[in-house]
Scaffold this motif. Structure first.
Motif, PDB file in Angstrom:
ATOM      1  N   ALA A  96       0.945  -0.990   0.079  1.00  0.00           N
ATOM      2  CA  ALA A  96       0.600  -0.053   0.021  1.00  0.00           C
ATOM      3  C   ALA A  96       0.760   1.617   0.120  1.00  0.00           C
ATOM      4  N   ARG A  97       1.881   0.898   0.751  1.00  0.00           N
ATOM      5  CA  ARG A  97       3.238   1.904   0.377  1.00  0.00           C
ATOM      6  C   ARG A  97       3.715   2.360  -0.478  1.00  0.00           C
ATOM      7  N   LEU A  98       3.980   1.428  -1.549  1.00  0.00           N
ATOM      8  CA  LEU A  98       4.900   1.405  -2.793  1.00  0.00           C
ATOM      9  C   LEU A  98       4.499   2.021  -2.925  1.00  0.00           C
ATOM     10  N   GLY A  99       5.594   3.036  -4.140  1.00  0.00           N
ATOM     11  CA  GLY A  99       4.928   4.070  -4.989  1.00  0.00           C
ATOM     12  C   GLY A  99       6.194   4.223  -6.232  1.00  0.00           C
ATOM     13  N   THR A 100       5.990   5.111  -7.243  1.00  0.00           N
ATOM     14  CA  THR A 100       6.795   5.590  -8.489  1.00  0.00           C
ATOM     15  C   THR A 100       8.609   6.785  -7.367  1.00  0.00           C
ATOM     16  N   ASP A 101       8.368   6.979  -5.819  1.00  0.00           N
ATOM     17  CA  ASP A 101       8.931   7.498  -5.200  1.00  0.00           C
ATOM     18  C   ASP A 101       9.411   6.961  -4.331  1.00  0.00           C
ATOM     19  N   VAL A 102       9.491   5.820  -4.293  1.00  0.00           N
ATOM     20  CA  VAL A 102      10.110   4.883  -3.366  1.00  0.00           C
ATOM     21  C   VAL A 102      11.666   3.925  -4.141  1.00  0.00           C
ATOM     22  N   ALA A 103      12.581   5.269  -3.212  1.00  0.00           N
ATOM     23  CA  ALA A 103      13.701   4.009  -3.219  1.00  0.00           C
ATOM     24  C   ALA A 103      14.491   3.014  -2.930  1.00  0.00           C
ATOM     25  N   ALA A 104      14.011   2.315  -1.999  1.00  0.00           N
ATOM     26  CA  ALA A 104      14.653   1.404  -1.759  1.00  0.00           C
ATOM     27  C   ALA A 104      13.307   0.727  -0.772  1.00  0.00           C
TER      28      ALA A 104
END
Length: 474
Positions: free
Chosen positions: A204-212
């Protein structure tokens, strides 16, 4: 700190020299350089030191008196872990690293010693085999730095800021990592469920701004992550890099993170032939696949076969030296830092001695001892395991229903020569077992804890299940 003082041996303490340095940096006082250190961590008084001793033997006697106050984990029955572990160190490991050609160099690593380069290359190769990775660095300062660097690499590669922390992390490690990456990355802890990562919450928290996505396995409580592959696939779909902090001691039997989707695997080699001492000898490793995208972001030294000035001749030396701060200086992506090369040689000797079968036997023994300890302690009325996850070497127990506090257990059993574990909550104790912990040792701990539970005052305030769960999730 700012009082005028000229040290007899340090020229930079002369007032005019200090002022020149302040003028060059634009600082009004030395205190400005410590602005980021919280007030509660500052001493704000002179060090409590004795008056100067007239002779060297007087100083030696004073220091021996201070050291005599220490009690090592070899002198007591110890169940202490929490980042530094009491594993068996074969005698030949100490014999090798105490040889003068290894011991006397700075950080165990002079800059022109092909024999030492070969020893470290062999360490790297053995670690790569254990971790199922292609490239492993010369050890960094410690595992905390290694994991922080792995996350920084992910940030540089993706150009993103957010990091999802999927596991329970040692507080000291989390603090070090957060301080290291705070300028470039934002850490977001996703609460675990039953000791391991919450796949649904992470998705649910993953997105295109997640580096790792950062995993620790085993976690701070010794829980082994079982959903690494599934969550890694989700992270990769979002363009994120999977960074795993781990302890390599169990990979004779456990599936390495690299075979479960991890892109960068980091950790500490203290368990591999390094003593626990009074806080341990530590060295960090960073492991990646044979991919220039990752290799060229590694700031630490890599040893391999390198060409020489003689055409067709090769020797052991630095690989891709141009990526390091040694070559780039202030333009480097990250500094090389103090290497723990001597500990790398120690770990290399240990792994060579153990071999694949030895590491497999050790891993099976650790899993069996851990489970036995869990069963023995959980059989005590009022003592509850904190979660149902698979654990390697460490686990937590809650003693609230037994009418006990974790600190009370430590103080009581310490008087009997037992260090029962690390207090991680008012009623929660982190217990560690290794191959040096015998079945009789575990039985002794269980019997002592059972005696405390039996003697506990039955009139204490009843503890509800909600209270226990609230502390476990804190």
């Amino acid at each position: 700190m700012n009082q005028p003082f000229t040290h007899p041996y340090l020229p930079n303490t002369a007032p005019d020299v200090k002022q020149a340095m302040l003028d060059a940096t634009g600082a009004a006082s030395v205190a400005e350089f410590y602005a980021d250190v919280p007030d509660e961590l500052r001493l704000s008084r002179p060090l409590d030191l004795p008056a100067p001793f007239p002779a060297e033997q007087d100083l030696a006697r004073h220091v021996r008196g201070l050291l005599a106050k220490n009690r090592s984990t070899e002198d007591r029955l110890s169940f202490l872990g929490h980042g530094t572990y009491q594993h068996y160190v074969p005698a030949v490991v100490d014999e090798v690293i105490n040889r003068s050609e290894f011991l006397t160099a700075y950080a165990g690593e002079p800059y022109e010693d092909h024999g030492r380069f070969q020893a470290l290359f062999q360490y790297q190769s053995l670690m790569a085999e254990l971790l199922a990775m292609d490239v492993v660095n010369v050890p960094t300062y410690d595992g905390y730095q290694a994991t922080a660097t792995g996350l920084a690499m992910a940030g540089r590669i993706t150009g993103r800021r957010r990091v999802l922390v999927a596991s329970d992390v040692l507080p000291a490690k989390y603090s070090k990592v957060a301080d290291f990456v705070r300028v470039h990355l934002d850490l977001e802890h996703v609460p675990t469920v039953n000791g391991t990562a919450d796949a649904a919450a992470i998705a649910a928290r993953l997105g295109t701004d997640v580096a790792a996505v950062w995993f620790e396995t085993p976690s701070a409580t010794g829980a082994v992550e079982t959903a690494l592959r599934a969550i890694s696939d989700l992270a990769h779909e979002a363009g994120a890099i999977v960074v795993v902090g781990t302890d390599p001691i169990g990979y004779g039997v456990l599936t390495p993170p690299a075979e479960q989707g991890a892109d960068i695997v980091t950790g500490d080699i203290q368990s591999l032939g390094l003593h626990q001492w009074y806080g341990g000898a530590h060295g960090g490793f960073i492991a990646v696949a044979d991919d220039p995208t990752f290799i060229m972001e590694m700031p630490s030294r890599l040893f391999g076969l390198a060409t020489t000035d003689v055409p067709g001749e090769v020797g052991f030396g630095d690989v891709a030296y141009e990526r390091t701060s040694f070559a780039q200086r202030e333009e480097g992506k990250e500094w090389v830092g103090t290497a723990a090369a001597l500990w790398g040689i120690a770990a290399g000797v240990y792994l060579a001695l153990m071999g694949p079968q030895g590491m497999a036997d050790l891993g099976e023994l650790l899993l069996a001892r851990t489970r036995y300890a869990q069963q023995r302690l959980a059989a005590i009325p009022g003592v509850v395991l904190a979660d149902g996850a698979l654990h390697l070497r460490e686990f937590t127990v809650n003693v609230a229903r037994a009418g006990l506090t974790a600190q009370g257990v430590v103080e009581a059993l310490r008087r009997d020569g037992i260090e029962p574990g690390v207090v991680v909550g008012e009623h929660t104790l982190l217990v560690c077992v290794t191959e040096l912990t015998s079945q009789a040792d575990i039985d002794r701990l269980a019997a002592s804890l059972a005696g405390l539970a039996t003697a506990a005052d039955a009139s204490t305030t009843p503890v509800t299940t909600a209270t226990i769960l609230e502390e476990q999730n804190a």
